[in-house]
Motif scaffolding. Structure first.
Motif, PDB file in Angstrom:
ATOM      1  N   PHE A   1       1.084  -0.896   0.074  1.00 51.34           N
ATOM      2  CA  PHE A   1       0.147   0.080   0.133  1.00 51.34           C
ATOM      3  C   PHE A   1       0.857   1.483   0.048  1.00 51.34           C
ATOM      4  O   PHE A   1       0.596   1.935  -0.934  1.00 51.34           O
ATOM      5  CB  PHE A   1      -0.941   0.175   1.026  1.00 51.34           C
ATOM      6  CG  PHE A   1      -1.764   1.145   1.237  1.00 51.34           C
ATOM      7  CD1 PHE A   1      -3.045   1.015   0.707  1.00 51.34           C
ATOM      8  CD2 PHE A   1      -1.660   2.344   1.998  1.00 51.34           C
ATOM      9  CE1 PHE A   1      -3.977   2.119   0.858  1.00 51.34           C
ATOM     10  CE2 PHE A   1      -2.306   3.296   1.898  1.00 51.34           C
ATOM     11  CZ  PHE A   1      -3.767   3.285   1.451  1.00 51.34           C
ATOM     12  N   VAL A   2       1.976   1.346   0.979  1.00 51.89           N
ATOM     13  CA  VAL A   2       2.645   2.427   1.059  1.00 51.89           C
ATOM     14  C   VAL A   2       3.445   2.730  -0.246  1.00 51.89           C
ATOM     15  O   VAL A   2       3.639   3.621  -0.782  1.00 51.89           O
ATOM     16  CB  VAL A   2       3.741   2.259   1.980  1.00 51.89           C
ATOM     17  CG1 VAL A   2       4.671   3.397   2.114  1.00 51.89           C
ATOM     18  CG2 VAL A   2       2.781   2.371   3.624  1.00 51.89           C
ATOM     19  N   LEU A   3       4.046   1.643  -0.760  1.00 52.14           N
ATOM     20  CA  LEU A   3       4.570   1.594  -2.127  1.00 52.14           C
ATOM     21  C   LEU A   3       3.762   2.475  -3.186  1.00 52.14           C
ATOM     22  O   LEU A   3       4.294   3.195  -3.938  1.00 52.14           O
ATOM     23  CB  LEU A   3       5.167   0.240  -2.531  1.00 52.14           C
ATOM     24  CG  LEU A   3       5.990   0.202  -3.990  1.00 52.14           C
ATOM     25  CD1 LEU A   3       7.355   0.788  -3.940  1.00 52.14           C
ATOM     26  CD2 LEU A   3       5.832  -1.153  -4.346  1.00 52.14           C
ATOM     27  N   ALA A   4       2.691   1.967  -3.394  1.00 48.39           N
ATOM     28  CA  ALA A   4       1.800   2.405  -4.279  1.00 48.39           C
ATOM     29  C   ALA A   4       1.421   3.845  -4.242  1.00 48.39           C
ATOM     30  O   ALA A   4       1.412   4.756  -5.089  1.00 48.39           O
ATOM     31  CB  ALA A   4       0.410   1.412  -4.385  1.00 48.39           C
ATOM     32  N   VAL A   5       0.994   4.151  -3.051  1.00 52.88           N
ATOM     33  CA  VAL A   5       0.691   5.835  -2.708  1.00 52.88           C
ATOM     34  C   VAL A   5       1.978   6.874  -2.806  1.00 52.88           C
ATOM     35  O   VAL A   5       1.609   7.810  -3.075  1.00 52.88           O
ATOM     36  CB  VAL A   5      -0.223   5.796  -1.450  1.00 52.88           C
ATOM     37  CG1 VAL A   5      -1.564   5.068  -1.557  1.00 52.88           C
ATOM     38  CG2 VAL A   5       0.663   5.561  -0.088  1.00 52.88           C
ATOM     39  N   SER A   6       3.181   6.100  -2.595  1.00 52.24           N
ATOM     40  CA  SER A   6       4.186   6.971  -2.820  1.00 52.24           C
ATOM     41  C   SER A   6       4.886   6.985  -3.850  1.00 52.24           C
ATOM     42  O   SER A   6       6.142   7.394  -4.013  1.00 52.24           O
ATOM     43  CB  SER A   6       4.952   6.756  -1.448  1.00 52.24           C
ATOM     44  OG  SER A   6       5.559   5.410  -1.477  1.00 52.24           O
ATOM     45  N   ASN A   7       4.612   6.194  -4.686  1.00 47.99           N
ATOM     46  CA  ASN A   7       5.297   6.045  -6.120  1.00 47.99           C
ATOM     47  C   ASN A   7       5.097   7.170  -7.109  1.00 47.99           C
ATOM     48  O   ASN A   7       3.922   7.347  -7.536  1.00 47.99           O
ATOM     49  CB  ASN A   7       4.619   4.474  -6.755  1.00 47.99           C
ATOM     50  CG  ASN A   7       5.123   4.225  -8.093  1.00 47.99           C
ATOM     51  OD1 ASN A   7       6.102   4.823  -8.649  1.00 47.99           O
ATOM     52  ND2 ASN A   7       5.069   3.052  -8.279  1.00 47.99           N
TER      53      ASN A   7
END
Length: 192
Positions: A108-114
């Motif tokens: 989740f964090v990877l996706a929203v901070s990508n």
């Protein structure tokens, strides 16, 4: 709506299916932790991507509503970003994801901070969808289509990660050059 989808589809497919943080994490998590672990990471990526999609749709809709002149300029910024991405992809070498314990939250964090995804979504909405005259419901329809294409990419990278990893390690240069040329064409289409 179909004509608009066809206009951004090459850009969407290239950006979605080429190596990036979400795809490499899907590949890594399934190939190292099996489908059970990998599916949790992919679900985290999907949840983060959908959350980001809602934010971008609302941002772009409000931008088009209250600052429509700015959207015209963002079109050129989107084309410049695609041009930069084309050169970057054509000249870059694929990289491997770092080894770490994977779970839903990290996906989740990877996706929203990508940043690649953030710029990708803003580019599609400001360069293709808003100029076509799409209203909020149509923007949501495009968003659902983009999520579906992206989900296919994460799943593909997860399921055949080992095969793609070998292929890209061996043929990374011609693959990246071909993707870069295709993205140059996308940037040209936006400006013209």
């Amino acid at each position: 709506m179909l004509q608009t989808i066809l206009s951004y589809l090459p850009y969407a497919l290239i950006t979605t299916f080429t190596p990036g943080p979400n795809n490499l994490m899907s590949l890594y998590s399934v190939s190292n932790g099996g489908w059970k672990t990998g599916s949790r990471v992919i679900l985290g990526i999907a949840s983060g991507f959908v959350s980001l999609m809602v934010i971008v749709i609302l941002f772009c809709h409000e931008l088009a509503e209250y600052a429509p002149e700015l959207v015209k300029y963002l079109k050129y910024a989107g084309a410049a970003y695609i041009l930069w991405l084309a050169v970057h992809i054509a000249l870059s070498r694929t990289s491997e994801a770092e080894g770490q314990t994977m779970n839903f939250g990290k996906g989740f964090v990877l996706a929203v901070s990508n940043i690649k995804v953030i710029l990708y979504l803003i580019t599609i909405f400001t360069a293709y969808i808003i100029p076509s005259g799409a209203n909020l419901m149509e923007m949501c329809g495009h968003g659902a289509f983009i999520v579906a294409v992206s989900a296919m990419s994460w799943t593909l990278w997860g399921l055949v990660g080992g095969i793609l990893q070998e292929f890209l390690a061996r043929y990374w240069r011609p693959f990246n050059i071909a993707m870069g040329i295709a993205l140059l064409w996308c940037a040209w289409q936006i400006v013209m």
